[in-house]
Design a protein around this motif. Structure first.
Motif, short mmCIF file in Angstrom:
data_model
loop_
_atom_site.label_atom_id
_atom_site.label_comp_id
_atom_site.label_asym_id
_atom_site.label_seq_id
_atom_site.Cartn_x
_atom_site.Cartn_y
_atom_site.Cartn_z
N ASP A 1 0.82 -1.21 0.00
CA ASP A 1 0.00 0.00 0.00
C ASP A 1 0.85 1.27 0.00
N LEU A 2 1.96 1.24 0.72
CA LEU A 2 2.85 2.39 0.80
C LEU A 2 3.38 2.77 -0.57
N TYR A 3 3.72 1.79 -1.38
CA TYR A 3 4.23 2.06 -2.72
C TYR A 3 3.11 2.28 -3.73
N ARG A 4 2.00 1.57 -3.58
CA ARG A 4 0.93 1.65 -4.57
C ARG A 4 0.27 3.03 -4.60
N GLU A 5 -0.01 3.58 -3.44
CA GLU A 5 -0.74 4.84 -3.38
C GLU A 5 -0.07 5.95 -4.18
N PRO A 6 1.23 6.23 -3.98
CA PRO A 6 1.84 7.29 -4.78
C PRO A 6 1.92 6.95 -6.27
N LEU A 7 2.09 5.67 -6.59
CA LEU A 7 2.19 5.29 -8.01
C LEU A 7 0.87 5.49 -8.74
N GLU A 8 -0.24 5.34 -8.02
CA GLU A 8 -1.55 5.50 -8.65
C GLU A 8 -2.08 6.93 -8.60
N SER A 9 -1.36 7.79 -7.91
CA SER A 9 -1.84 9.17 -7.79
C SER A 9 -1.52 9.96 -9.06
N THR B 1 -0.01 12.65 -9.11
CA THR B 1 1.25 13.36 -8.94
C THR B 1 2.47 12.47 -9.14
N ALA B 2 2.26 11.19 -9.49
CA ALA B 2 3.40 10.29 -9.69
C ALA B 2 4.22 10.78 -10.88
N PRO B 3 5.53 10.91 -10.69
CA PRO B 3 6.35 11.36 -11.81
C PRO B 3 6.45 10.28 -12.89
N LEU B 4 6.58 10.73 -14.13
CA LEU B 4 6.75 9.78 -15.22
C LEU B 4 8.15 9.17 -15.13
N PRO B 5 8.29 7.91 -15.54
CA PRO B 5 9.62 7.31 -15.50
C PRO B 5 10.56 8.01 -16.48
N TYR C 1 9.87 4.52 -10.01
CA TYR C 1 8.56 4.15 -10.53
C TYR C 1 8.59 2.73 -11.10
N GLU C 2 9.55 2.46 -11.99
CA GLU C 2 9.62 1.15 -12.63
C GLU C 2 9.91 0.04 -11.63
N LEU C 3 10.89 0.27 -10.76
CA LEU C 3 11.24 -0.75 -9.77
C LEU C 3 10.08 -1.02 -8.82
N ALA C 4 9.45 0.04 -8.35
CA ALA C 4 8.33 -0.14 -7.42
C ALA C 4 7.16 -0.84 -8.09
N LEU C 5 6.86 -0.43 -9.32
CA LEU C 5 5.75 -1.05 -10.04
C LEU C 5 6.00 -2.54 -10.27
N ASP C 6 7.21 -2.88 -10.68
CA ASP C 6 7.54 -4.30 -10.87
C ASP C 6 7.49 -5.05 -9.55
N PRO D 1 16.96 -7.62 -5.07
CA PRO D 1 17.44 -6.74 -6.15
C PRO D 1 16.63 -5.44 -6.27
N TYR D 2 15.34 -5.51 -5.99
CA TYR D 2 14.51 -4.30 -6.03
C TYR D 2 14.96 -3.33 -4.93
N VAL D 3 15.13 -3.86 -3.74
CA VAL D 3 15.53 -3.02 -2.61
C VAL D 3 16.90 -2.40 -2.86
N ILE D 4 17.81 -3.19 -3.40
CA ILE D 4 19.15 -2.67 -3.72
C ILE D 4 19.05 -1.61 -4.81
N GLY D 5 18.26 -1.86 -5.83
CA GLY D 5 18.07 -0.87 -6.90
C GLY D 5 17.46 0.42 -6.39
N LEU D 6 16.46 0.31 -5.53
CA LEU D 6 15.85 1.51 -4.95
C LEU D 6 16.86 2.25 -4.08
N GLY D 7 17.68 1.51 -3.35
CA GLY D 7 18.71 2.13 -2.53
C GLY D 7 19.74 2.85 -3.37
N ASP D 8 20.13 2.24 -4.50
CA ASP D 8 21.08 2.89 -5.41
C ASP D 8 20.51 4.20 -5.94
N ILE D 9 19.26 4.16 -6.38
CA ILE D 9 18.62 5.37 -6.92
C ILE D 9 18.52 6.45 -5.85
N ALA D 10 18.24 6.03 -4.61
CA ALA D 10 18.11 6.99 -3.51
C ALA D 10 19.46 7.50 -3.02
#
Length: 150
Positions: free
Chosen positions: A25-33, A35-39, A47-52, A103-112
């Motif tokens: 839910d934490l990730y879905r809500e902003p992705l469906e709003s 105001t979600a930025p385009l990838p 966006y892509e990592l969270a959606l996948d 891998p998703y968590v690592i990818g999100l960490g790299d981006i952050a």
């Protein structure tokens, strides 16, 4: 809970599922709003990592295991979940999911910009409290200075 190990006979399966649903839910809500930025055009994006992560991993796991555990709880009120015949299967599937989420968590960490996100995952996976109490500190033998024993 998404990546923290849940050993056999440890933890609470309902809490594990609730934790994963909260993450979903934490990730879905902003992705469906709106105001979600385009990838971005190139490279991975949050966006892509969270959606996948949501659609490929979390949603199918939750859709499978949430109703199964709920059915057991409804059919056997008051019974401990350790008695659930699918307990071991759930734990195996949870461990597999956790491995796929890394891998998703690592990818999100790299981006952050988190330094060494994989190392952070390793540390957090081993920071669960040890159920055995630590032995009391040993006093150095009499006549020995504390510096000599360090």
């Amino acid at each position: 809970m998404a990546t923290r190990p849940l050993g056999d006979g440890e933890g609470n399966l309902r809490e594990a599922l609730t934790s994963l649903k909260t993450l979903f839910d934490l990730y879905r809500e902003p992705l469906e709003s709106d105001t979600a930025p385009l990838p971005p055009a190139k490279g991975n994006s949050v966006y892509e990592l969270a959606l996948d992560m949501l659609n490929v991993e979390l949603a199918p796991f939750l859709a499978t295991w949430h109703p199964r555990l709920r059915r057991f709880e409804e059919e056997h009120p008051g019974r401990d979940e350790s008695e659930w015949p699918r307990n071991a299967e759930f734990r195996r599937e949870l461990r597999a999911l956790q491995g796929r989420l890394r891998p998703y968590v690592i990818g999100l960490g790299d981006i952050a910009g988190i330094p060494d996100p994989e190392g952070h995952l390793h540390r957090s996976a081993h920071s669960a409290p040890d159920p055995t109490p630590a032995p009391p500190p040993q006093r150095p033998p009499s006549g020995t200075r504390e510096e000599d024993t360090a």
